[in-house]
Design an enzyme around this catalytic site. Structure first.
Site, mmCIF file in Angstrom:
data_model
loop_
_atom_site.group_PDB
_atom_site.id
_atom_site.type_symbol
_atom_site.label_atom_id
_atom_site.label_comp_id
_atom_site.label_asym_id
_atom_site.label_seq_id
_atom_site.Cartn_x
_atom_site.Cartn_y
_atom_site.Cartn_z
ATOM 1 N N ARG A 67 0.818 -1.217 0.000
ATOM 2 C CA ARG A 67 0.000 0.000 0.000
ATOM 3 C C ARG A 67 0.848 1.261 0.000
ATOM 4 O O ARG A 67 0.398 2.309 -0.476
ATOM 5 C CB ARG A 67 -0.989 -0.017 1.170
ATOM 6 N N GLU A 104 5.697 -10.893 14.445
ATOM 7 C CA GLU A 104 5.204 -11.476 15.685
ATOM 8 C C GLU A 104 5.530 -12.965 15.762
ATOM 9 O O GLU A 104 5.955 -13.468 16.787
ATOM 10 C CB GLU A 104 3.690 -11.254 15.792
#
Length: 183
Positions: A67, A104
């Site tokens: 994006r 993560e």
């Protein structure tokens, strides 16, 4: 905050849609596609980011996949600067510099064409969202390894509750981090 900045912020916020439980339960996804579909809002966003690039003396603009490409390319045109994509590993032909960063659960890698930046370039990183700061941090390392200087990082939206700014601060080394909206 000036009324123009406040008006732009309100326009941008009004075009960002919250999507509940996406991509997984408990997450509220900030969808910018309505903003991109509105020419007035998209133009205001492009102009605001281009002004930040000029303010911080940038000479080139980097966009982060994916994006960030959507935002950085028109900002580069508006600002009269070159656009350089930082892509996921394996997407660029030819010689590249790569940087691994932690997620993560696991890691990821991004790349930059080695010849796209050089000493003397002042680079502004543009992205849609600052979340945990991992991708932005890796991009700053790539820019410096290419021999360029970091002019700053500018994002449409910072997810303040994820503390990405705190993680990114040491990697900025005094360069500014600008968010048009913080949620």
């Amino acid at each position: 905050m000036s009324s123009t900045v406040g008006t732009t912020r309100e326009l941008l916020l009004s075009r960002i849609r919250d999507v509940q439980d996406y991509p997984k339960p408990g997450v509220v996804f900030k969808d910018i596609t309505p903003l991109l579909a509105d020419p007035k809002a998209f133009t205001a966003l492009t102009e605001a980011l281009a002004q930040l690039c000029a303010k911080h003396g940038a000479t080139k603009i980097v966009g982060l996949e994916a994006r960030g490409f959507i935002l950085a390319a028109p900002v580069a045109i508006r600002a009269g600067m070159g656009f350089i994509p930082i892509r996921k590993a394996g997407k660029l032909p030819g010689a590249t510099l790569s940087q691994t960063y932690e997620l993560e659960y696991g890691s990821a890698e991004i790349e930059l064409h080695a010849e796209d930046l050089a000493a003397g370039d002042r680079v502004m990183v543009i992205d849609d969202v600052l979340a945990t700061g991992g991708t932005a941090e890796a991009s700053l390392e790539l820019i410096r390894r290419a021999g360029a200087e970091v002019a700053g990082v500018a994002v449409l939206m910072e997810l303040g509750f994820l503390n990405g700014r705190d993680k990114l601060e040491p990697a900025l080394r005094g360069a500014p981090l600008e968010a048009l909206i913080t949620v």
